[in-house]
Every structure is written in C-alpha cells, then in structure tokens.
Design a protein around this motif. Structure first.
Motif, PDB file in Angstrom:
ATOM      1  N   PRO A 324       0.825  -1.217   0.000  1.00  0.00           N
ATOM      2  CA  PRO A 324       0.000   0.000   0.000  1.00  0.00           C
ATOM      3  C   PRO A 324       0.855   1.261   0.000  1.00  0.00           C
ATOM      4  CG  PRO A 324       0.076  -0.929   2.213  1.00  0.00           C
ATOM      5  CD  PRO A 324       0.895  -1.835   1.333  1.00  0.00           C
ATOM      6  N   LEU A 325       0.819   2.001  -1.105  1.00  0.00           N
ATOM      7  CA  LEU A 325       1.635   3.202  -1.248  1.00  0.00           C
ATOM      8  C   LEU A 325       0.737   4.435  -1.231  1.00  0.00           C
ATOM      9  CD1 LEU A 325       4.006   2.051  -4.138  1.00  0.00           C
ATOM     10  CD2 LEU A 325       4.328   1.792  -1.665  1.00  0.00           C
ATOM     11  N   ALA A 326       0.954   5.319  -0.264  1.00  0.00           N
ATOM     12  CA  ALA A 326       0.205   6.575  -0.218  1.00  0.00           C
ATOM     13  C   ALA A 326       0.701   7.492  -1.327  1.00  0.00           C
ATOM     14  CB  ALA A 326       0.376   7.242   1.139  1.00  0.00           C
ATOM     15  N   THR A 327      -0.216   8.078  -2.075  1.00  0.00           N
ATOM     16  CA  THR A 327       0.178   8.905  -3.213  1.00  0.00           C
ATOM     17  C   THR A 327       0.963  10.137  -2.776  1.00  0.00           C
ATOM     18  OG1 THR A 327      -1.999   9.974  -3.140  1.00  0.00           O
ATOM     19  CG2 THR A 327      -1.734   8.127  -4.650  1.00  0.00           C
ATOM     20  N   ARG A 328       0.809  10.570  -1.547  1.00  0.00           N
ATOM     21  CA  ARG A 328       1.544  11.748  -1.077  1.00  0.00           C
ATOM     22  C   ARG A 328       2.952  11.406  -0.592  1.00  0.00           C
ATOM     23  NH1 ARG A 328      -1.075  13.309   4.829  1.00  0.00           N
ATOM     24  NH2 ARG A 328      -0.236  11.530   5.986  1.00  0.00           N
ATOM     25  N   GLY A 329       3.272  10.107  -0.497  1.00  0.00           N
ATOM     26  CA  GLY A 329       4.621   9.700  -0.151  1.00  0.00           C
ATOM     27  C   GLY A 329       4.877   9.386   1.305  1.00  0.00           C
ATOM     28  N   ARG A 330       3.904   9.496   2.169  1.00  0.00           N
ATOM     29  CA  ARG A 330       4.041   9.108   3.575  1.00  0.00           C
ATOM     30  C   ARG A 330       2.703   8.582   4.068  1.00  0.00           C
ATOM     31  NH1 ARG A 330       3.505  14.583   3.307  1.00  0.00           N
ATOM     32  NH2 ARG A 330       2.076  15.595   4.765  1.00  0.00           N
ATOM     33  N   PRO A 331       2.708   7.756   5.126  1.00  0.00           N
ATOM     34  CA  PRO A 331       1.469   7.114   5.570  1.00  0.00           C
ATOM     35  C   PRO A 331       0.389   8.098   6.011  1.00  0.00           C
ATOM     36  CG  PRO A 331       3.386   6.030   6.519  1.00  0.00           C
ATOM     37  CD  PRO A 331       3.886   7.284   5.871  1.00  0.00           C
ATOM     38  N   LEU A 332      -0.825   7.569   6.078  1.00  0.00           N
ATOM     39  CA  LEU A 332      -1.988   8.311   6.556  1.00  0.00           C
ATOM     40  C   LEU A 332      -2.428   7.699   7.877  1.00  0.00           C
ATOM     41  CD1 LEU A 332      -3.694   8.049   3.106  1.00  0.00           C
ATOM     42  CD2 LEU A 332      -3.200  10.270   4.117  1.00  0.00           C
ATOM     43  N   VAL A 333      -2.284   8.457   8.951  1.00  0.00           N
ATOM     44  CA  VAL A 333      -2.676   7.946  10.267  1.00  0.00           C
ATOM     45  C   VAL A 333      -3.347   9.079  11.042  1.00  0.00           C
ATOM     46  CG1 VAL A 333      -1.944   6.807  12.394  1.00  0.00           C
ATOM     47  CG2 VAL A 333      -0.663   6.408  10.283  1.00  0.00           C
ATOM     48  N   GLY A 334      -4.633   8.930  11.315  1.00  0.00           N
ATOM     49  CA  GLY A 334      -5.316   9.951  12.111  1.00  0.00           C
ATOM     50  C   GLY A 334      -6.764  10.130  11.712  1.00  0.00           C
ATOM     51  N   LYS A 335      -7.355  11.266  12.135  1.00  0.00           N
ATOM     52  CA  LYS A 335      -8.748  11.598  11.826  1.00  0.00           C
ATOM     53  C   LYS A 335      -8.870  12.039  10.372  1.00  0.00           C
ATOM     54  CE  LYS A 335      -9.951  13.406  16.429  1.00  0.00           C
ATOM     55  NZ  LYS A 335     -10.443  14.623  17.144  1.00  0.00           N
ATOM     56  N   VAL A 336      -9.969  11.646   9.749  1.00  0.00           N
ATOM     57  CA  VAL A 336     -10.278  12.138   8.406  1.00  0.00           C
ATOM     58  C   VAL A 336     -10.939  13.495   8.556  1.00  0.00           C
ATOM     59  CG1 VAL A 336     -11.632  11.753   6.319  1.00  0.00           C
ATOM     60  CG2 VAL A 336     -10.505   9.821   7.468  1.00  0.00           C
ATOM     61  N   PRO A 337     -10.365  14.548   7.999  1.00  0.00           N
ATOM     62  CA  PRO A 337     -10.915  15.895   8.168  1.00  0.00           C
ATOM     63  C   PRO A 337     -12.337  16.025   7.633  1.00  0.00           C
ATOM     64  CG  PRO A 337      -8.706  15.993   7.230  1.00  0.00           C
ATOM     65  CD  PRO A 337      -9.130  14.561   7.192  1.00  0.00           C
ATOM     66  N   GLY A 338     -13.162  16.732   8.386  1.00  0.00           N
ATOM     67  CA  GLY A 338     -14.503  17.079   7.928  1.00  0.00           C
ATOM     68  C   GLY A 338     -15.555  16.011   8.124  1.00  0.00           C
ATOM     69  N   TYR A 343     -11.682   7.609  10.820  1.00  0.00           N
ATOM     70  CA  TYR A 343     -10.231   7.616  10.982  1.00  0.00           C
ATOM     71  C   TYR A 343      -9.608   6.750   9.884  1.00  0.00           C
ATOM     72  CZ  TYR A 343     -11.470   9.248  15.678  1.00  0.00           C
ATOM     73  OH  TYR A 343     -11.993   9.959  16.733  1.00  0.00           O
ATOM     74  N   VAL A 344      -8.308   6.911   9.680  1.00  0.00           N
ATOM     75  CA  VAL A 344      -7.605   6.124   8.682  1.00  0.00           C
ATOM     76  C   VAL A 344      -6.237   5.704   9.205  1.00  0.00           C
ATOM     77  CG1 VAL A 344      -6.579   8.143   7.538  1.00  0.00           C
ATOM     78  CG2 VAL A 344      -6.892   6.039   6.237  1.00  0.00           C
ATOM     79  N   GLY A 345      -5.822   4.503   8.817  1.00  0.00           N
ATOM     80  CA  GLY A 345      -4.470   4.008   9.092  1.00  0.00           C
ATOM     81  C   GLY A 345      -4.019   3.176   7.923  1.00  0.00           C
ATOM     82  N   SER A 346      -3.258   3.779   7.007  1.00  0.00           N
ATOM     83  CA  SER A 346      -2.929   3.078   5.770  1.00  0.00           C
ATOM     84  C   SER A 346      -1.733   3.734   5.084  1.00  0.00           C
ATOM     85  CB  SER A 346      -4.144   3.084   4.836  1.00  0.00           C
ATOM     86  OG  SER A 346      -3.930   2.234   3.719  1.00  0.00           O
ATOM     87  N   GLY A 347      -1.342   3.155   3.943  1.00  0.00           N
ATOM     88  CA  GLY A 347      -0.236   3.706   3.157  1.00  0.00           C
ATOM     89  C   GLY A 347       1.125   3.468   3.771  1.00  0.00           C
ATOM     90  N   LEU A 348       1.309   2.332   4.450  1.00  0.00           N
ATOM     91  CA  LEU A 348       2.545   2.066   5.191  1.00  0.00           C
ATOM     92  C   LEU A 348       3.655   1.483   4.315  1.00  0.00           C
ATOM     93  CD1 LEU A 348       0.990   0.533   8.449  1.00  0.00           C
ATOM     94  CD2 LEU A 348       1.348   2.941   7.863  1.00  0.00           C
ATOM     95  N   VAL A 359       0.634   1.904  14.656  1.00  0.00           N
ATOM     96  CA  VAL A 359      -0.538   2.557  14.083  1.00  0.00           C
ATOM     97  C   VAL A 359      -1.776   2.200  14.899  1.00  0.00           C
ATOM     98  CG1 VAL A 359      -2.093   2.572  12.080  1.00  0.00           C
ATOM     99  CG2 VAL A 359       0.378   2.765  11.753  1.00  0.00           C
ATOM    100  N   GLY A 360      -1.920   0.917  15.240  1.00  0.00           N
ATOM    101  CA  GLY A 360      -3.067   0.489  16.022  1.00  0.00           C
ATOM    102  C   GLY A 360      -3.143   1.158  17.383  1.00  0.00           C
ATOM    103  N   LYS A 361      -2.004   1.256  18.055  1.00  0.00           N
ATOM    104  CA  LYS A 361      -2.006   1.876  19.376  1.00  0.00           C
ATOM    105  C   LYS A 361      -2.312   3.366  19.276  1.00  0.00           C
ATOM    106  CE  LYS A 361       0.400   2.066  23.765  1.00  0.00           C
ATOM    107  NZ  LYS A 361       1.527   1.561  24.579  1.00  0.00           N
ATOM    108  N   CYS A 362      -1.729   4.044  18.300  1.00  0.00           N
ATOM    109  CA  CYS A 362      -1.984   5.481  18.142  1.00  0.00           C
ATOM    110  C   CYS A 362      -3.448   5.754  17.832  1.00  0.00           C
ATOM    111  CB  CYS A 362      -1.096   6.050  17.032  1.00  0.00           C
ATOM    112  SG  CYS A 362       0.657   6.187  17.478  1.00  0.00           S
ATOM    113  N   LEU A 363      -4.039   4.972  16.931  1.00  0.00           N
ATOM    114  CA  LEU A 363      -5.446   5.175  16.601  1.00  0.00           C
ATOM    115  C   LEU A 363      -6.340   4.865  17.795  1.00  0.00           C
ATOM    116  CD1 LEU A 363      -5.693   3.818  12.949  1.00  0.00           C
ATOM    117  CD2 LEU A 363      -5.793   6.194  13.709  1.00  0.00           C
ATOM    118  N   ALA A 364      -6.011   3.844  18.568  1.00  0.00           N
ATOM    119  CA  ALA A 364      -6.801   3.528  19.759  1.00  0.00           C
ATOM    120  C   ALA A 364      -6.767   4.691  20.748  1.00  0.00           C
ATOM    121  CB  ALA A 364      -6.285   2.248  20.416  1.00  0.00           C
TER     122      ALA A 364
END
Length: 382
Positions: A324-338, A343-348, A359-364
């Motif tokens: 899984p490659l995030a198009t912006r070049g770094r992972p997505l971890v956190g709240k989805v704005p708006g 929440y999302v945890g991906s692109g690792l 990622v699991g602990k941070c999202l929890a």
C-alpha cells in the motif's frame, strides 16, 4: 472509584480491513482500559484475516531506518513488537527473533578470492557490510502475528468479524453522527451502524474511501498498490539468523536485487521483482506473474545452492501481494478531516509490519482519549 470507561457511552466501532493495521487497531482498542463498557468492535474484511500483504510480506522489522515523518512511530512500534512477543510467546507463536542484516554484492562474471560473510553464501560475494544488528533489527512471520492478534480480539464479548466488502456509507445529521455502512457479503447486503469507522484497507484504501466518502475525500486518502513477488523455500540445512539485501550480477550479465529473510522455522523468504499490475478488486484475486517467480528462483539459486531443489530445497510458496503506497509519499494515520468519527491508518508501504502495531495503538489512543500519547504522528495526519 468509578473507572472512566464505565461512565462513558458505549462505542460501536467498525474497522475496515483485516491486515496488520486494522487488526492492531482492534487489538489495542479491545485491550484499552479506556474502552467504554458495552462497546462493540466489528472488523469488516473482504477476503480473510491477513489475506494480503500482512500474510505474504517478509516480516522484517527495523527500528531506525525511517525518515523524520515516521521515525517516532516506527521506533515505538518496534518496541511494541518486542513487548507483544514477550507477553504472548512470540518466538514460538509467530517466529519473532532479533537478526543481523547485511548488504551484499555478488558478481558471477568476475572471480574473487574473498571469503563469503556467511557459510551458506557462494564464493562470488565481492563485498558485504552490516546494515543493522540485533539491537535494531528483528523479524516476524506476519501472517501468524496478524492472525494471533485477531484471535486476541475476537474471543472478547461484542467483537465480530464480517467477511464482505463495504459498498456505501451514510451519515446521520445527529450530533454525534451515526454512520451506516452497507456491506456486500457474497451477494447479500447487511447494514452495520457505527459511531467510529476506521479505514485500514491497505492498497484498497483509496478506492474504498472514494466509494464511501466521495471523490474529494477519496483523493485526499489516496493509497495505491504496487505488486511485489516472493517465494518461500525450505532448505535442507539450517540458515543463520540473517536478513540480506542484495545486489546481484548473474552469469549472463543480468541484474537483480532480491531480499532474503532466513526464518527460524527452517524456511527462507525471498522477495523482489515488483511491477505495475493493476490492483484487483479483492485480495483473493491477487496472483503472481510466472515470469517474476521464475526470475526469483533463478536469482535465489545463484545466491546460494541451498535454495536449489536439486540440493534438497523444498518450494513452500510462490506468491504476490500489493504494497500500500500513499500517493503523497508518507502514511496516513489519524482523523479524516470534515467527517466526525472517521479515521484512517494506511499507506505504510514496505513498513506495514514494522509500523502496524504502532498505528493500532496510536489510533486507539486517538479514538478513546482524543489524543495520541505514544508517538509523534503529527506529520502523518490525513
């Protein structure tokens, strides 16, 4: 004294994805003292637990090989791997062990008098150097780890696994909102209501986000897949606890850079040969290229005679998965704005197994306590 978890309203949490990021999120949520009493956790997975890269990747762990954006997360997650292994017997249950890592260069077109750095390597190793030691490198069998953590979640009350693909999401106008997810379970539709939704669908995250949240949000959560191939070979002789990153020149002058991870179960995981094959709809539809697999076998046999069936080696698996490659070049971890409660945890990318527990602990923490305490993920916000 009344615990905070007994005074907060119960949460209905839905996690989309049964790979290491989604399962680790479910694990740390279900084991948190901050989870409100009566809360439920539903994992929605299109194929099966660890059906994609979390079951078919190499499981190499590195503590300090990471850029500024993910350095804190990776170091914390590396320590979580050691903690989980110590708590549950990871050495026996999912092959956790620390390793030494080497970079080696071989050239079958030129002779060398240098002795190979390991007894199971050939005599055409022209150079080798250490990339990491047992202080900062380790390994796991990723599928075994992911399935074990899933078992630690699913035996608990109010937890469940639903095999199917989320097809749509609607959100109520109430405050806080309720999200209703429609799931296609082999031709039959089910509806699942949630207060919290976590998208952790690996390379399918981008497409799933578009389907559920719309084109604009889906583009913001852009994650694509890159196919990588691997073979698993059982050798007749035991290999030392090493992981190898190689640069090979074959007898015909062709080049290769396979990675080799010797595992404690007597097998070696050998990977490489990526391509741009389109991402299929589900993990069940992923298949390897016969040419890529053949190339890996040629390279592995040139790297060591122990990988040759003529010398007693047994081919255990020939496989492919999509990183899984995030198009912006770094992972997505956190709240989805708006969108409240999503929440999302991906692109690792290739670091999914290293970073998954973190990622699991941070999202929890973010979901249950409103802020992340264990690592700095400020540069990973969606």
């Amino acid at each position: 004294m009344t615990s905070p978890s007994s005074t907060q309203p119960a949460k209905r949490i839905v996690i989309l994805g049964g790979g290491i990021a989604g399962i680790s999120t479910a694990y740390y949520l279900s084991h948190s003292p901050s989870l409100p009493s009566g809360s439920s956790i539903t994992i929605i997975e299109g194929t099966d637990i660890a059906a994609a890269a979390s079951g078919k990747s190499g499981g190499f762990l590195a503590k300090d090989w990471h850029g500024a954006a993910t350095a804190s997360l990776s170091a914390m997650s590396y320590e979580l791997h050691a903690e989980l292994a110590g708590k549950y017997g990871g050495k026996e249950k999912w092959g956790y062990r620390v390793v030494d890592t080497l970079s080696i260069t071989t050239d079958a077109t030129r002779k060398t008098k240098k002795q190979p750095p390991l007894p199971w390597l050939p005599h055409d190793v022209h150079s080798s150097r250490s990339l990491g030691s047992t202080k900062t490198n380790a390994q796991v069998h990723p599928g075994q780890l992911t399935k074990f953590l899933a078992d630690q979640v699913l035996f608990k009350p109010n937890t469940s696994l639903l095999i199917g693909r989320a097809s749509s999401l609607s959100t109520s106008a109430s405050s806080p909102p309720t999200h209703t997810i429609r799931v296609d379970t082999k031709g039959r539709e089910e509806e699942v209501e949630a207060d919290v939704v976590v998208i952790a669908a690996g390379p399918w995250t981008g497409g799933l986000a578009k389907d559920l949240l719309g084109e604009k949000v889906g583009l913001r959560l852009g994650v694509e897949g890159h196919r990588a191939h691997s073979v698993v070979i059982r050798t007749k002789e035991e290999l030392s606890a090493h992981c190898l990153f190689t640069s090979m020149t074959m007898k015909d002058g062709s080049m290769g850079e396979p990675e080799v991870y010797a595992r404690p179960d007597g097998t070696a995981y050998i990977c490489g040969a990526g391509d741009n094959e389109p991402l299929p709809r589900t993990a069940a539809e992923v298949s390897p290229s016969s040419d890529a697999i053949s190339k890996l076998h040629t390279q592995s046999r040139a790297l060591s005679p122990l990988f040759d069936p003529a010398n007693g080696a047994e081919i255990i698996a020939e496989q492919a998965c999509f990183l899984p490659l995030a198009t912006r070049g770094r992972p997505l971890v956190g709240k989805v704005p708006g969108i409240e409660g999503v929440y999302v945890g991906s692109g690792l990318s290739c670091w999914g197994i290293t970073q998954g527990p973190g990622v699991g602990k941070c999202l929890a923490e973010l979901i249950l306590e409103g802020k992340v305490k264990s690592a700095d993920i400020s540069k990973l916000a969606p």
